[in-house]
Design a protein around this motif. Structure first.
Motif, PDB file in Angstrom:
ATOM      1  N   ALA A 150      -6.644  -2.922   0.724  1.00 25.19           N
ATOM      2  CA  ALA A 150      -5.281  -2.921   0.169  1.00 25.19           C
ATOM      3  C   ALA A 150      -5.209  -1.918  -0.964  1.00 25.19           C
ATOM      4  O   ALA A 150      -6.205  -1.644  -1.634  1.00 25.19           O
ATOM      5  CB  ALA A 150      -4.909  -4.318  -0.342  1.00 25.19           C
ATOM      6  N   PHE A 151      -4.015  -1.355  -1.166  1.00 24.23           N
ATOM      7  CA  PHE A 151      -3.792  -0.522  -2.349  1.00 24.23           C
ATOM      8  C   PHE A 151      -2.332  -0.622  -2.750  1.00 24.23           C
ATOM      9  O   PHE A 151      -1.478  -1.028  -1.962  1.00 24.23           O
ATOM     10  CB  PHE A 151      -4.212   0.942  -2.111  1.00 24.23           C
ATOM     11  N   ASP A 152      -2.065  -0.256  -3.997  1.00 30.19           N
ATOM     12  CA  ASP A 152      -0.704  -0.261  -4.508  1.00 30.19           C
ATOM     13  C   ASP A 152      -0.440   1.088  -5.169  1.00 30.19           C
ATOM     14  O   ASP A 152      -1.033   1.408  -6.203  1.00 30.19           O
ATOM     15  CB  ASP A 152      -0.515  -1.398  -5.517  1.00 30.19           C
ATOM     16  N   ASP A 153       0.432   1.877  -4.551  1.00 27.95           N
ATOM     17  CA  ASP A 153       0.755   3.216  -5.055  1.00 27.95           C
ATOM     18  C   ASP A 153       1.305   3.181  -6.474  1.00 27.95           C
ATOM     19  O   ASP A 153       0.946   4.007  -7.317  1.00 27.95           O
ATOM     20  CB  ASP A 153       1.813   3.879  -4.147  1.00 27.95           C
ATOM     21  N   THR A 154       2.169   2.229  -6.740  1.00 25.96           N
ATOM     22  CA  THR A 154       2.893   2.186  -8.013  1.00 25.96           C
ATOM     23  C   THR A 154       1.955   2.019  -9.197  1.00 25.96           C
ATOM     24  O   THR A 154       2.143   2.641 -10.251  1.00 25.96           O
ATOM     25  CB  THR A 154       3.915   1.036  -8.003  1.00 25.96           C
ATOM     26  N   THR A 155       0.930   1.197  -9.036  1.00 25.35           N
ATOM     27  CA  THR A 155       0.012   0.921 -10.146  1.00 25.35           C
ATOM     28  C   THR A 155      -1.359   1.578  -9.962  1.00 25.35           C
ATOM     29  O   THR A 155      -2.259   1.359 -10.768  1.00 25.35           O
ATOM     30  CB  THR A 155      -0.177  -0.598 -10.311  1.00 25.35           C
ATOM     31  N   SER A 156      -1.524   2.365  -8.895  1.00 23.90           N
ATOM     32  CA  SER A 156      -2.789   3.061  -8.598  1.00 23.90           C
ATOM     33  C   SER A 156      -3.965   2.088  -8.552  1.00 23.90           C
ATOM     34  O   SER A 156      -5.022   2.308  -9.150  1.00 23.90           O
ATOM     35  CB  SER A 156      -3.049   4.178  -9.612  1.00 23.90           C
ATOM     36  N   LEU A 157      -3.754   1.002  -7.818  1.00 25.15           N
ATOM     37  CA  LEU A 157      -4.753  -0.050  -7.645  1.00 25.15           C
ATOM     38  C   LEU A 157      -5.319   0.003  -6.224  1.00 25.15           C
ATOM     39  O   LEU A 157      -4.560   0.147  -5.261  1.00 25.15           O
ATOM     40  CB  LEU A 157      -4.107  -1.417  -7.891  1.00 25.15           C
ATOM     41  N   VAL A 158      -6.639  -0.102  -6.105  1.00 26.21           N
ATOM     42  CA  VAL A 158      -7.288  -0.130  -4.787  1.00 26.21           C
ATOM     43  C   VAL A 158      -8.219  -1.340  -4.716  1.00 26.21           C
ATOM     44  O   VAL A 158      -8.889  -1.676  -5.687  1.00 26.21           O
ATOM     45  CB  VAL A 158      -8.078   1.163  -4.513  1.00 26.21           C
ATOM     46  N   VAL A 159      -8.254  -2.006  -3.543  1.00 27.07           N
ATOM     47  CA  VAL A 159      -9.095  -3.192  -3.357  1.00 27.07           C
ATOM     48  C   VAL A 159      -9.691  -3.170  -1.950  1.00 27.07           C
ATOM     49  O   VAL A 159      -8.965  -2.980  -0.966  1.00 27.07           O
ATOM     50  CB  VAL A 159      -8.298  -4.513  -3.518  1.00 27.07           C
ATOM     51  N   LEU A 160     -11.008  -3.365  -1.865  1.00 28.51           N
ATOM     52  CA  LEU A 160     -11.693  -3.441  -0.573  1.00 28.51           C
ATOM     53  C   LEU A 160     -12.656  -4.617  -0.593  1.00 28.51           C
ATOM     54  O   LEU A 160     -13.346  -4.841  -1.590  1.00 28.51           O
ATOM     55  CB  LEU A 160     -12.436  -2.131  -0.300  1.00 28.51           C
ATOM     56  N   ALA A 161     -12.702  -5.361   0.519  1.00 28.41           N
ATOM     57  CA  ALA A 161     -13.575  -6.533   0.601  1.00 28.41           C
ATOM     58  C   ALA A 161     -14.192  -6.637   1.991  1.00 28.41           C
ATOM     59  O   ALA A 161     -13.571  -6.292   2.985  1.00 28.41           O
ATOM     60  CB  ALA A 161     -12.780  -7.805   0.287  1.00 28.41           C
ATOM     61  N   ASP A 162     -15.438  -7.110   2.030  1.00 27.10           N
ATOM     62  CA  ASP A 162     -16.183  -7.278   3.279  1.00 27.10           C
ATOM     63  C   ASP A 162     -16.655  -8.728   3.324  1.00 27.10           C
ATOM     64  O   ASP A 162     -17.555  -9.116   2.581  1.00 27.10           O
ATOM     65  CB  ASP A 162     -17.352  -6.287   3.304  1.00 27.10           C
ATOM     66  N   GLY A 163     -16.017  -9.528   4.187  1.00 29.12           N
ATOM     67  CA  GLY A 163     -16.264 -10.961   4.200  1.00 29.12           C
ATOM     68  C   GLY A 163     -17.501 -11.381   4.954  1.00 29.12           C
ATOM     69  O   GLY A 163     -18.038 -10.651   5.789  1.00 29.12           O
ATOM     70  N   MET A 164     -17.949 -12.598   4.657  1.00 32.55           N
ATOM     71  CA  MET A 164     -19.121 -13.173   5.333  1.00 32.55           C
ATOM     72  C   MET A 164     -18.885 -14.669   5.514  1.00 32.55           C
ATOM     73  O   MET A 164     -18.172 -15.295   4.735  1.00 32.55           O
ATOM     74  CB  MET A 164     -20.380 -12.922   4.513  1.00 32.55           C
ATOM     75  N   GLY A 165     -19.471 -15.216   6.563  1.00 33.45           N
ATOM     76  CA  GLY A 165     -19.326 -16.647   6.825  1.00 33.45           C
ATOM     77  C   GLY A 165     -19.157 -16.906   8.308  1.00 33.45           C
ATOM     78  O   GLY A 165     -18.797 -16.005   9.065  1.00 33.45           O
TER      79      GLY A 165
END
Length: 246
Positions: free
Chosen positions: A23-38
């Protein structure tokens, strides 16, 4: 500074479902990446909760705080949002037997003017491409990295190790998790790449640098990186977020 972002994810060639989330948000220049397990699709739940929660909460705080808020306040907001996401995943895992033990890696970045505040948990990574040189700017929280740091094995031996995917920290597994946060100076022309180990395990640094080194659009780079990971086996889900600085 002007920032452009793109995020892409692919299940790879051997997994039926995709436990990565971006996910990212252009307006606030935020980036998020996650790799799940389970087990079951729990990893998918954990990574999806992490990116959705952090994007929603942190982007809202950044928007309300404004562009002039000190970086120390951004750091604290990042820590609080990640703590809250950790508790949400942990509580969900403990109240639903199907999700027991689920967790996720995390890379979260906030670009502010000429600075990057970068947090991570686990072995998902961030690289910086600057002046023709690719550099990994996160350090894996993994058993393998601990063995490298202790001088027990070489990085070359690590590339073929059977324990390369054992992380020493994950979001949502315990009540408290330590988010490692570092501050980086940003320069015009930089390219930042967040990725899951489905990319970094399948494509070496030299090849990544060659792909980003050919002038193109972000979407083309992302497609080529994912295609290369699949060509080399695609043994895991593959996710990438690219940020280009102008």
């Amino acid at each position: 500074m002007i920032y452009q972002f793109i995020a892409k994810t692919d299940p790879g060639r051997t997994r039926e479902n995709n436990e990565d989330s971006v996910a990212f948000d252009d307006t606030t220049s935020l980036v998020v990446l996650a790799d799940g397990m389970g087990g079951y699709n729990a990893g998918e739940i954990a990574s999806g909760m992490a990116t959705a929660f952090i994007k929603s909460e942190l982007s809202r705080w950044l928007s309300e705080a404004g562009a002039t808020v000190p970086l120390r306040d951004v750091r604290r907001a990042m820590e609080i949002c990640v703590d809250n996401a950790n508790m949400a995943i942990f509580n969900s895992a403990n109240s639903n037997t199907q999700y027991a033990g689920m967790g996720t890696t995390l890379v979260v970045g906030v670009f502010r003017n000429d600075k990057l505040l970068l947090g991570h948990i686990g072995d998902s990574r961030c690289y910086r491409y600057r002046g023709g040189v690719l550099e990994q700017i996160t350090k894996d929280h993994s058993l393998l990295q601990e063995q490298i740091d202790a001088g027990l094995i070489t990085p070359e031996q690590a590339a073929t190790s059977s324990i390369r995917n054992l992380v020493t920290r994950a979001l949502g597994v315990e009540e408290v998790v330590m988010l490692e946060i570092n501050e980086h100076s940003v320069e015009a022309g930089d390219v930042y790449m967040l990725c899951s180990d489905g990319l970094s395990d399948m494509v070496d640094d030299v090849t990544i640098a060659k792909i980003i080194g050919v002038k193109s659009e972000l979407g083309v780079w992302a497609d080529r990186l994912i295609a290369m990971a699949n060509e080399n086996g695609g043994r895991d889900n593959i996710s990438v977020i690219l940020a280009e600085v102008g």
